[in-house]
Write a protein that holds these residues in place. Structure first.
Motif, PDB file in Angstrom:
ATOM      1  N   ASP A  43       0.861  -1.353  -0.171  1.00 53.27           N
ATOM      2  CA  ASP A  43      -0.056  -0.081  -0.074  1.00 53.27           C
ATOM      3  C   ASP A  43       0.811   1.118   0.056  1.00 53.27           C
ATOM      4  O   ASP A  43       0.440   2.232  -0.613  1.00 53.27           O
ATOM      5  CB  ASP A  43      -0.955  -0.125   1.288  1.00 53.27           C
ATOM      6  N   ARG A  44       2.060   1.205   0.798  1.00 59.33           N
ATOM      7  CA  ARG A  44       3.029   2.587   0.918  1.00 59.33           C
ATOM      8  C   ARG A  44       3.326   2.578  -0.569  1.00 59.33           C
ATOM      9  O   ARG A  44       3.458   3.698  -1.252  1.00 59.33           O
ATOM     10  CB  ARG A  44       4.107   2.127   1.847  1.00 59.33           C
ATOM     11  N   LEU A  45       3.825   1.426  -1.197  1.00 61.75           N
ATOM     12  CA  LEU A  45       4.522   1.755  -2.638  1.00 61.75           C
ATOM     13  C   LEU A  45       3.331   2.108  -3.592  1.00 61.75           C
ATOM     14  O   LEU A  45       3.804   2.926  -4.659  1.00 61.75           O
ATOM     15  CB  LEU A  45       4.979   0.462  -3.081  1.00 61.75           C
ATOM     16  N   VAL A  46       2.336   1.607  -3.697  1.00 60.61           N
ATOM     17  CA  VAL A  46       1.157   2.328  -4.434  1.00 60.61           C
ATOM     18  C   VAL A  46       0.903   3.665  -4.248  1.00 60.61           C
ATOM     19  O   VAL A  46       0.730   4.144  -5.296  1.00 60.61           O
ATOM     20  CB  VAL A  46      -0.218   1.339  -4.026  1.00 60.61           C
ATOM     21  N   GLU A  47       0.856   4.002  -3.055  1.00 56.26           N
ATOM     22  CA  GLU A  47       0.461   5.574  -2.699  1.00 56.26           C
ATOM     23  C   GLU A  47       1.699   6.526  -3.320  1.00 56.26           C
ATOM     24  O   GLU A  47       1.505   7.377  -3.806  1.00 56.26           O
ATOM     25  CB  GLU A  47       0.171   5.486  -1.172  1.00 56.26           C
ATOM     26  N   ALA A  48       2.612   6.138  -3.041  1.00 59.48           N
ATOM     27  CA  ALA A  48       3.966   6.886  -3.417  1.00 59.48           C
ATOM     28  C   ALA A  48       4.123   6.788  -5.011  1.00 59.48           C
ATOM     29  O   ALA A  48       4.626   7.922  -5.501  1.00 59.48           O
ATOM     30  CB  ALA A  48       5.010   6.096  -2.906  1.00 59.48           C
ATOM     31  N   THR A  49       3.722   5.724  -5.666  1.00 61.72           N
ATOM     32  CA  THR A  49       3.820   5.587  -6.884  1.00 61.72           C
ATOM     33  C   THR A  49       2.756   6.535  -7.814  1.00 61.72           C
ATOM     34  O   THR A  49       3.045   7.299  -8.559  1.00 61.72           O
ATOM     35  CB  THR A  49       3.504   4.133  -7.433  1.00 61.72           C
ATOM     36  N   VAL A  50       1.551   6.339  -7.176  1.00 57.44           N
ATOM     37  CA  VAL A  50       0.482   7.391  -7.487  1.00 57.44           C
ATOM     38  C   VAL A  50       0.786   8.618  -7.532  1.00 57.44           C
ATOM     39  O   VAL A  50       0.500   9.587  -8.186  1.00 57.44           O
ATOM     40  CB  VAL A  50      -0.745   7.128  -6.866  1.00 57.44           C
ATOM     41  N   ARG A  51       1.369   8.998  -6.110  1.00 58.78           N
ATOM     42  CA  ARG A  51       1.815  10.473  -5.996  1.00 58.78           C
ATOM     43  C   ARG A  51       2.972  10.949  -7.032  1.00 58.78           C
ATOM     44  O   ARG A  51       2.968  12.083  -7.677  1.00 58.78           O
ATOM     45  CB  ARG A  51       2.382  10.616  -4.526  1.00 58.78           C
ATOM     46  N   ALA A  52       3.781   9.993  -7.066  1.00 62.19           N
ATOM     47  CA  ALA A  52       4.929  10.173  -8.471  1.00 62.19           C
ATOM     48  C   ALA A  52       4.509  10.658  -9.614  1.00 62.19           C
ATOM     49  O   ALA A  52       5.042  11.468 -10.430  1.00 62.19           O
ATOM     50  CB  ALA A  52       5.992   9.253  -8.117  1.00 62.19           C
ATOM     51  N   VAL A  53       3.604   9.777 -10.132  1.00 61.18           N
ATOM     52  CA  VAL A  53       2.908   9.803 -11.429  1.00 61.18           C
ATOM     53  C   VAL A  53       2.226  11.389 -11.431  1.00 61.18           C
ATOM     54  O   VAL A  53       2.438  12.095 -12.396  1.00 61.18           O
ATOM     55  CB  VAL A  53       1.996   8.916 -11.748  1.00 61.18           C
ATOM     56  N   GLY A  54       1.307  11.641 -10.114  1.00 61.22           N
ATOM     57  CA  GLY A  54       0.872  12.864 -10.290  1.00 61.22           C
ATOM     58  C   GLY A  54       1.756  13.949 -10.371  1.00 61.22           C
ATOM     59  O   GLY A  54       1.744  15.087 -11.022  1.00 61.22           O
ATOM     60  N   ASP A  55       3.030  13.847  -9.679  1.00 60.54           N
ATOM     61  CA  ASP A  55       4.219  14.942  -9.775  1.00 60.54           C
ATOM     62  C   ASP A  55       4.519  15.284 -11.071  1.00 60.54           C
ATOM     63  O   ASP A  55       5.004  16.310 -11.536  1.00 60.54           O
ATOM     64  CB  ASP A  55       5.280  14.559  -8.757  1.00 60.54           C
TER      65      ASP A  55
END
Length: 210
Positions: free
Chosen positions: A21-33
Motif C-alpha cells: 500500500d505504501r508503494l502504491v500510494e507513493a507511485t500514484v503521487r509520483a505519477v501525479g508529480d
C-alpha cells in the motif's frame, strides 16, 4: 494508465500488504508529480488517468494450485492474470522465506504467460524479519523478472521488522523506487508488434532476382 500491485502476504493484516500500500500510494503521487497533479485520492485510487488494482495472492492460493494440476485457471485467477498482463506498471511484493521469495509468489508468476511481462515497468519489494535477507531482492527477485524481460526499477525496497515505525530509511527508499517506477510508466516503450508475412509475399521475396 493502470498500476497493478501483487501482494504475497499470507496473514491478514500483513506487513507485505502494508508495504504494498505504501508503494502504491507513493507511485500514484509520483505519477501525479510528473504531470503536475495536486489532488491524490488513495483507496479506490484514481489520479488523473491512473487506475490501481491490488491482487492478494493468499485469496488465489487454491486456484493457483489447481492451475498447476489441471492446466486451467479459475475465474478469479484468470482475472488476476489479465490485470497483470494489461498493467502499465507492476509492483510485486513478497515475504522472504528461507532467503528467497515465497512459494506462492513464485507459483503465481509461473502460471502467467511467460511473455506477459515483456518490457513491463516493474518495482520489486519484500518484507522479512531481519535485514540479513535483504539481498534476496537482488539474487532471487531481480533475476526472475529479468528472465521474464520485465523492466525492473533500479531501486528495490526491503522492509525488515525494525523498519516499521522508523522514519530513517524506508520512507526514502519507497519514494525513490516509486519515482523510478512512475518515470518508467510514463516513458514506457511500446510493445513489439509482430507482422505476419503472407506466404505469397515470402515466396516472392525468395524468387526475386538479386
Amino acid at each position: 494508465m493502470k498500476l497493478v500491485a501483487v501482494s504475497a502476504g499470507l496473514t491478514q493484516p500483513s506487513s507485505t500488504r502494508l508495504l504494498t500500500d505504501r508503494l502504491v500510494e507513493a507511485t500514484v503521487r509520483a505519477v501525479g508529480d510528473e504531470v503536475n497533479v495536486e489532488e491524490v485520492n488513495v483507496g479506490e485510487v484514481n489520479v488523473e488517468e491512473v487506475e490501481v488494482e491490488v491482487v492478494e495472492l493468499r485469496d488465489l492460493a487454491t486456484d493457483i494450485a489447481n492451475n498447476f494440476v489441471t492446466g486451467f485457471a479459475g475465474r478469479a485467477l484468470r482475472a488476476a492474470q489479465e490485470a497483470v498482463t494489461s498493467a502499465d506498471g507492476l509492483i510485486a511484493v513478497t515475504p522472504i522465506f528461507t532467503a528467497s521469495y515465497s512459494g506462492l509468489f513464485k507459483s503465481f508468476f509461473d502460471v502467467l504467460d511467460p511473455e506477459s511481462l515483456e518490457a513491463k515497468p516493474t518495482l520489486i519489494a519484500a518484507t522479512g524479519g531481519t535485514p540479513r535477507h535483504s539481498l534476496a531482492l537482488e539474487h532471487a527477485l531481480r533475476p526472475m523478472f529479468a528472465y521474464l524481460h520485465a523492466v525492473v526499477a533500479p531501486t528495490a525496497v526491503y522492509a525488515a521488522a525494525e523498519d516499521w515505525g522508523n522514519d530513517d530509511g524506508l520512507p526514502d527508499r519507497v519514494r525513490r523506487a516509486a519515482t523510478e517506477l512512475a518515470g518508467l510508466m510514463r516513458h514506457r516503450a511500446p510493445a513489439r508488434e509482430e507482422r505476419l508475412v503472407p506466404f505469397a509475399e515470402q515466396l516472392a521475396a525468395l524468387t526475386r532476382e538479386p
